[in-house]
Design an enzyme around this catalytic site. Structure first.
Site, PDB file in Angstrom:
ATOM      1  N   GLY A   1       0.806  -1.212   0.000  1.00 24.41           N
ATOM      2  CA  GLY A   1       0.000   0.000   0.000  1.00 24.41           C
ATOM      3  C   GLY A   1       0.835   1.255   0.000  1.00 24.41           C
ATOM      4  O   GLY A   1       1.979   1.251   0.476  1.00 24.41           O
TER       5      GLY A   1
ATOM      6  N   LYS B   1       4.776   0.449   8.211  1.00 21.77           N
ATOM      7  CA  LYS B   1       4.487   1.738   7.590  1.00 21.77           C
ATOM      8  C   LYS B   1       5.736   2.604   7.679  1.00 21.77           C
ATOM      9  O   LYS B   1       6.121   3.054   8.760  1.00 21.77           O
ATOM     10  CB  LYS B   1       3.323   2.423   8.300  1.00 21.77           C
ATOM     11  CG  LYS B   1       2.949   3.783   7.726  1.00 21.77           C
ATOM     12  CD  LYS B   1       1.769   4.375   8.499  1.00 21.77           C
ATOM     13  CE  LYS B   1       1.380   5.736   7.980  1.00 21.77           C
ATOM     14  NZ  LYS B   1       0.230   6.313   8.731  1.00 21.77           N
TER      15      LYS B   1
ATOM     16  N   ASP C   1      -9.788  11.292   9.865  1.00 20.42           N
ATOM     17  CA  ASP C   1      -9.492  10.747   8.538  1.00 20.42           C
ATOM     18  C   ASP C   1     -10.172   9.394   8.350  1.00 20.42           C
ATOM     19  O   ASP C   1      -9.587   8.459   7.812  1.00 20.42           O
ATOM     20  CB  ASP C   1      -7.973  10.612   8.364  1.00 20.42           C
ATOM     21  CG  ASP C   1      -7.576  10.449   6.889  1.00 20.42           C
ATOM     22  OD1 ASP C   1      -8.388  10.816   6.015  1.00 20.42           O
ATOM     23  OD2 ASP C   1      -6.469   9.961   6.621  1.00 20.42           O
TER      24      ASP C   1
END
Length: 782
Positions: A471, A493, A599
């Site tokens: 991703g 991440k 978000d």
């Protein structure tokens, strides 16, 4: 006329006896939730093409016409909540007659006055049957083992009758069974081990029977179980440890049995457990400290046992609502953390051996919410508790307890401790100066998470190879890898620190993750703030790997994935909706400082191997009372704005500051997107028409028209071939309408008109339970 619907009005009187003759071309007849009386017209059998018949929640009486069995195309029959039944054998004859309806897939005759023993012919009902509701009648006798022939059953509800005998072996053959509700009958014998064969079970409700023996260890095979209710039986023996291996368990009710032994420490494995009821048994020993790991626990009932020792600190259980530990042998002082549980509304400490002064803050200010009677050594507290005043201790009397030698020892020890602390402080300051080139992180995670180095991450991802890339986000890349140091697959991440705002996002995410722990929030395993092989700053977060990707991938699969079976069923969608609402409710209402996610969107809703939803990506979170900027300002500088348009509340763009209602708006849009299959940025939305308005205009009559038709296909695929133009109404339609109503109420333009997330959570749980046919969740606690 093929469709006739007058559902949910205030119509009364009797249906015309020649109804089926006048409307002989009927396919769908819906008259539920009215005030009709009298018998069900026998002439309905004349409408030979009838496929769906819903007459629930009226006052129909008499027998169920046996000639309904002539309707060979009947698929859906709902006669629940009426006054049907004659008290004669013909009550069960009407059930036998339905064996001719070979396409029947949903049948409910619950909440009537039907009397008699279930006939063996139940085994000959349609093999397409996936929902069978017979509860709240006057049925008796044993359950025919032939029920195992109904191999497509998802829900089997026989509760509130007078069934006897043992649980039939045929139930173990129902491999697709998700809800088994046998509450309040007279079943006897042991809970059979073959229940472990029903590996898809979500609800196992066996309360208020005459079951004996021990809890079978085979329950560990039911790895999707959410509610286990075995209360009010005659079970004995230990609480098997295997029960505590079911990670999805949310409600465990073992009240009023004869269980003995201790509460296993494995109870701490139940991260999703919201209600634990083990009261009125013969359990003993100390309460394990591992209960503090049950981070979702809200209701704890352990009264009327033989537990002893000091009550453990459960300071991590910040969302606790009710706690009853009365009638045990707990001793020591009342744990101080209890007054810090801001949501606690009921606390019963009575009839133990607690001593000392009663606390006076938090719930202890509300005398009506606290009971401490039967603890002879307690004193003080609120005057309303009617306890005697605690004796004052003269300072001179206190000093008599210390001899001169003891005082000298204390002074010397204190001096040595101070010297040691100053040495540590000096060493720390030297070390901080040495690494002053690194950016400090406010409230870092490193001290409480696993220590994983840049080298570990580099090796695990094969130098961050694109082959491991899963991703790309606004501020970095996400990699999938197996880390030897922790022995599991993780998601890494890696922040792109060249991107404006990436460092602030990293700090915000670290700070948020340090303060939150919930079963529906993405769990961080480690944080790495270091230097890479080129000497540049390196920052990364290591998370649990979510095997089923994110919600956006399921709702809108890429072209190369569209050939795969990536469709969510209605119950999966409802579960996801409840999970996300639970996460937001925790962030808004259970944290020390309310947190606004800012978000929320489908790509930030991650799904694990069991399709449990976890909200992730905390790079834009705001602690409510410290926020000075609004969410839209943050998105303005983000390359991810195109992914977020449509989910950010309109008022944010008008200068409004951050508020929890902004997350509620995002939740409402996601809910509407899930059930309509349309993104808020769909090209059909232009001018004044948006997703909110699109859904609002369809309420209530046209909701089924706007719902994603592939979802409806899944709900009726038991018909032999998928049909998107017909589907069962009643319960299904009510659930869809109620869900769309919640989505619309959450996505209102005005903040003051939006639902509070706590109310959203209660509503979505109720919709899910309605669909599953288990009633109100609170009912299953009894």
């Amino acid at each position: 006329m093929s469709l006739f619907s007058v559902t949910a009005n205030q119509l009364n009187g009797r249906l015309p006896p020649d109804l089926g003759i006048r409307l002989s071309h009927l396919i769908q007849f819906f008259a539920a939730r009215n005030q009709f009386t009298g018998p069900i017209p026998v002439s309905l059998s004349n409408a030979s093409g009838l496929q769906e018949l819903a007459l629930s929640s009226n006052q129909f009486s008499g027998s169920i016409p046996t000639n309904l069995g002539k309707l060979g195309g009947l698929q859906f029959l709902n006669l629940e909540n009426n006054l049907l039944g004659s008290g004669e054998a013909e009550d069960m004859d009407s059930l036998s007659s339905l064996t001719n309806c070979s396409l029947l897939n949903k049948l409910s005759i619950s909440e009537n006055r039907l009397t008699g023993a279930l006939p063996n012919s139940i085994a000959n009902l349609s093999t397409n049957l996936d929902m069978l509701y017979l509860g709240k009648n006057q049925m008796f006798g044993s359950i025919p083992s032939g029920v195992g022939n109904l191999f497509k059953l998802i829900i089997l509800s026989l509760s509130f009758n007078s069934f006897t005998g043992m649980i039939p072996e045929g139930i173990g053959k129902l491999k697709q069974l998700q809800v088994l509700n046998l509450r309040e009958n007279r079943f006897s014998g042991e809970i059979p081990a073959f229940i472990g064969n029903n590996t898809q079970l979500s609800y196992l409700l066996l309360a208020k029977n005459n079951l004996q023996g021990s809890i079978p260890s085979s329950l560990e095979n039911c790895h999707r179980l959410q509610q286990l209710n075995l209360a009010y039986n005659h079970l004995h023996g230990y609480i098997t440890k295997q029960v505590f291996s079911i990670a999805t368990l949310q409600i465990l009710n073992l009240r009023a049995n004869s269980l003995f032994g201790s509460l296993p420490t494995e109870v701490g494995n139940l991260k999703s457990l919201g209600t634990l009821i083990i009261s009125d048994n013969k359990l003993s020993g100390e309460i394990p400290r591992s209960v503090d790991n049950c981070l979702s626990l809200e209701n704890l009932y352990i009264e009327s046992n033989f537990f002893q020792g000091t009550f453990p600190p459960l300071s991590s259980l910040k969302g606790m609502l009710e706690m009853d530990i009365s009638c045990n042998n707990f001793s020591g002082q009342i744990p101080e953390y209890l007054q810090k549980l801001r949501y606690l509304k009921y606390l019963n400490l009575s009839y133990n051996n607690f001593e000392g002064e009663v606390l006076q803050e938090g719930i202890f200010k509300i005398a009506s919410a606290v009971s401490v009677i039967g603890n002879r050594e307690l004193c003080g507290g609120s005057p309303a508790l009617l306890l005697h005043t605690c004796p004052s201790q003269d300072s001179k009397e206190e000093r008599r307890h210390f001899s001169p030698r003891a005082i000298i020892a204390i002074i010397v020890g204190s001096v040595l401790c101070l010297c040691f602390l100053f040495s540590l402080l000096y060493f720390y300051m030297r070390k901080s100066k040495k690494h002053s080139h690194s950016d400090p992180i406010t409230d870092p995670l490193e001290e409480q998470l696993l220590n994983i180095s840049y080298r570990d991450l580099c090796k695990g991802t094969d130098s961050f190879s694109s082959a491991n890339l899963i991703g790309i986000g606004s501020y970095g890349h996400v990699y999938k890898t197996f880390l030897d140091c922790i022995g599991t697959i993780v998601a890494v991440k890696v922040l792109n620190l060249q991107h404006p705002g990436a460092s602030k996002s990293f700090i915000a995410e670290c700070r948020a993750l340090r303060n939150v722990r919930h079963r529906n929030l993405l769990k961080a395993l480690s944080v790495c703030s270091s230097i890479d092989s080129k000497g540049d700053d390196f920052k990364a977060l290591v998370f649990e790997y979510m095997g089923n990707g994110n919600l956006d991938q399921w709702l809108h699969p890429d072209k190369h994935e569209q050939h795969q079976s990536k469709n969510l069923s209605l119950i999966q969608m409802l579960n996801i909706a409840v999970d996300v609402a639970s996460a937001l409710n925790y962030l808004h209402n259970s944290c020390k400082k309310p947190i606004v996610h800012c978000d929320l969107k489908p790509s930030n809703v991650l799904l694990d191997d069991n399709m449990i939803a976890h909200v992730g990506d905390f790079g834009l979170v705001r602690f409510l009372f410290e926020a000075t900027n609004n969410c839209s300002q943050n998105h303005t500088n983000s390359s991810g704005i195109r992914d977020t348009i449509g989910y950010v509340a309109p008022k944010y763009g008008m200068g409004n500051k951050v508020s929890t209602s902004g997350d509620v708006y995002s939740y409402g849009i996601i809910l509407l997107e899930m059930f309509t299959g349309k993104k808020p940025t769909d090209e059909m939305f232009h001018g004044s028409l948006n997703l909110h308005q699109f859904a609002k205009l369809a309420l209530p009559e046209r909701v089924v028209e706007i719902v994603n038709q592939s979802l409806l296909s899944i709900e009726v695929e038991g018909l032999g071939e998928k049909q998107t133009h017909t589907y069962p109404k009643s319960t299904l339609e009510m659930c869809l309408i109620s869900t769309i109503k919640v989505g619309v109420a959450c996505s209102m333009i005005s903040m003051k008109d939006r639902m509070a997330i706590g109310d959203v959570l209660v509503e979505m749980k109720g919709i899910r339970d309605l669909y599953l046919g288990v009633g109100n969740i609170h009912d299953s606690n009894n």
